[in-house]
Design a protein around this motif. Structure first.
Motif, short mmCIF file in Angstrom:
data_model
loop_
_atom_site.label_atom_id
_atom_site.label_comp_id
_atom_site.label_asym_id
_atom_site.label_seq_id
_atom_site.Cartn_x
_atom_site.Cartn_y
_atom_site.Cartn_z
N ALA A 142 2.19 9.77 -19.15
CA ALA A 142 1.05 10.35 -18.12
C ALA A 142 0.63 9.36 -17.21
CB ALA A 142 0.14 11.22 -18.82
N ILE A 143 0.57 8.00 -17.86
CA ILE A 143 -0.35 6.99 -17.28
C ILE A 143 0.67 6.59 -16.23
CG2 ILE A 143 -0.67 4.57 -17.53
CD1 ILE A 143 -1.98 5.11 -19.95
N ALA A 144 1.99 6.49 -16.42
CA ALA A 144 3.28 6.06 -15.40
C ALA A 144 3.20 7.14 -14.35
CB ALA A 144 4.67 5.88 -15.98
N ASP A 145 3.31 8.46 -14.85
CA ASP A 145 3.34 9.48 -13.60
C ASP A 145 2.01 9.30 -12.73
OD1 ASP A 145 5.48 10.44 -14.55
OD2 ASP A 145 4.61 12.15 -15.76
N ARG A 150 -0.23 8.22 -7.32
CA ARG A 150 -1.49 7.45 -6.81
C ARG A 150 -0.75 6.43 -5.83
NH1 ARG A 150 -6.96 7.83 -6.08
NH2 ARG A 150 -6.93 8.86 -8.11
N PHE A 151 0.17 5.87 -6.12
CA PHE A 151 0.87 4.78 -5.22
C PHE A 151 2.10 5.12 -4.96
CE2 PHE A 151 -2.53 2.69 -7.79
CZ PHE A 151 -3.25 2.17 -6.77
N PRO A 152 2.49 6.26 -4.17
CA PRO A 152 3.69 6.64 -4.00
C PRO A 152 4.78 5.99 -3.10
CG PRO A 152 2.33 8.20 -2.47
CD PRO A 152 1.56 7.24 -3.60
N ALA A 153 4.13 5.12 -2.24
CA ALA A 153 4.84 4.16 -1.33
C ALA A 153 5.66 3.22 -1.92
CB ALA A 153 3.89 3.44 -0.39
N THR A 154 5.12 2.58 -3.12
CA THR A 154 5.42 1.45 -3.67
C THR A 154 5.93 1.79 -5.34
OG1 THR A 154 2.96 1.06 -4.50
CG2 THR A 154 3.91 -0.23 -2.56
N VAL A 155 5.42 2.68 -5.86
CA VAL A 155 6.07 3.09 -7.28
C VAL A 155 7.17 4.00 -7.19
CG1 VAL A 155 5.26 3.84 -9.61
CG2 VAL A 155 3.84 2.54 -8.36
N GLU A 177 -4.51 -3.72 -5.39
CA GLU A 177 -5.07 -2.37 -5.58
C GLU A 177 -4.65 -1.73 -6.98
OE1 GLU A 177 -5.90 -3.95 -1.42
OE2 GLU A 177 -3.86 -3.43 -2.60
N MET A 178 -3.20 -1.69 -7.14
CA MET A 178 -2.53 -1.23 -8.27
C MET A 178 -3.13 -1.62 -9.42
SD MET A 178 1.34 -0.92 -6.45
CE MET A 178 2.13 -0.53 -7.80
N TRP A 179 -3.33 -3.18 -9.61
CA TRP A 179 -3.69 -3.77 -10.81
C TRP A 179 -5.19 -3.24 -11.09
CZ3 TRP A 179 -1.38 -6.50 -14.29
CH2 TRP A 179 -0.27 -7.14 -14.11
N ALA A 180 -5.89 -3.07 -9.67
CA ALA A 180 -7.17 -2.71 -10.28
C ALA A 180 -7.41 -1.47 -10.58
CB ALA A 180 -8.14 -2.96 -8.70
N TYR A 181 -6.62 -0.55 -10.05
CA TYR A 181 -6.72 0.79 -10.50
C TYR A 181 -6.33 1.10 -12.06
CZ TYR A 181 -5.53 5.73 -10.73
OH TYR A 181 -5.68 7.25 -11.11
N ALA A 182 -4.92 0.19 -12.30
CA ALA A 182 -4.82 0.23 -13.64
C ALA A 182 -5.83 -0.05 -14.80
CB ALA A 182 -3.49 -0.42 -13.90
#
Length: 201
Positions: A142-145, A150-155, A177-182
């Motif tokens: 669920a976390i990976a999803d 949240r970041f469809p352009a890069t994940v 931003e991805m690091w901060a969100y995680a």
């Protein structure tokens, strides 16, 4: 979310057609300062229905190949050797540039992967810490999803790494931003990233 091997697709395409975790430093970057510069080996492809080239972490095994790539600004097909069939152009290159949240912008001329040592541009192994909480496979998935939504352009993939107790997220590149969100939304060290493009030190 299904995990895939990005460079396996890249090198398979290179053979038939032509052509990591980002470290903790990426998470410590000041987003108000100069943008991060990323570099790595990847397929660049422009289908007939698009007016710009895109960076493709995953390429469909077809001829000509297909992908939904991240738009790349500054790309000139006339300046690089490439394959072309049925109006589709593609090749595998080492690219260097920045990401503004919507598109990748070249800061250096691309290099043909066939002209360099591919081993120098393979993604780094993910840096996996000691998760602060024991999470189930379903929770990790669920976390990976969530990261993908949240970041469809890069994940472009991910799932539960039950052996290490983390959600392993496959990304084109990893932004601050991805690091901060995680860090803000999940238990400490619950997320680990692999990335095709790595920050240039």
């Amino acid at each position: 979310m299904k995990r895939i091997a990005p460079l396996a697709a890249v090198f398979a395409l290179a053979a038939c057609g032509q052509g990591g975790t980002t470290g903790g430093d990426a998470g410590d970057a000041d987003t108000a300062s100069d943008p991060l510069v990323y570099q790595g080996a990847i397929t660049v492809l422009q289908p007939t229905q698009r007016d710009s080239a895109g960076l493709c972490a995953f390429v469909a095994e077809s001829y000509p190949p297909q992908c939904e790539g991240l738009p790349v600004a500054g790309w000139e097909w006339d300046a690089v050797e490439h394959e072309e069939a049925q109006g589709v152009r593609w090749g595998t290159f080492v690219v260097t540039g920045t990401f503004d949240g919507k598109q990748f912008t070249l800061t250096e001329d691309p290099l043909l992967l066939s002209e360099v040592d591919p081993a120098d541009y393979q993604p780094a192994e993910p840096e996996i810490g000691e998760p602060a909480e024991d999470l189930t496979a379903a929770e990790l998935t669920a976390i990976a999803d969530d990261m993908g939504e949240r970041f469809p352009a890069t994940v472009f993939g991910g799932g539960a790494d039950e052996a290490h107790g983390v959600a392993l997220v496959d990304a084109l590149l990893v932004t601050p931003e991805m690091w901060a969100y995680a860090e803000d939304n999940f238990p400490e060290d619950a997320v680990a990233f692999t990335a095709v493009l790595q920050p240039v030190e």
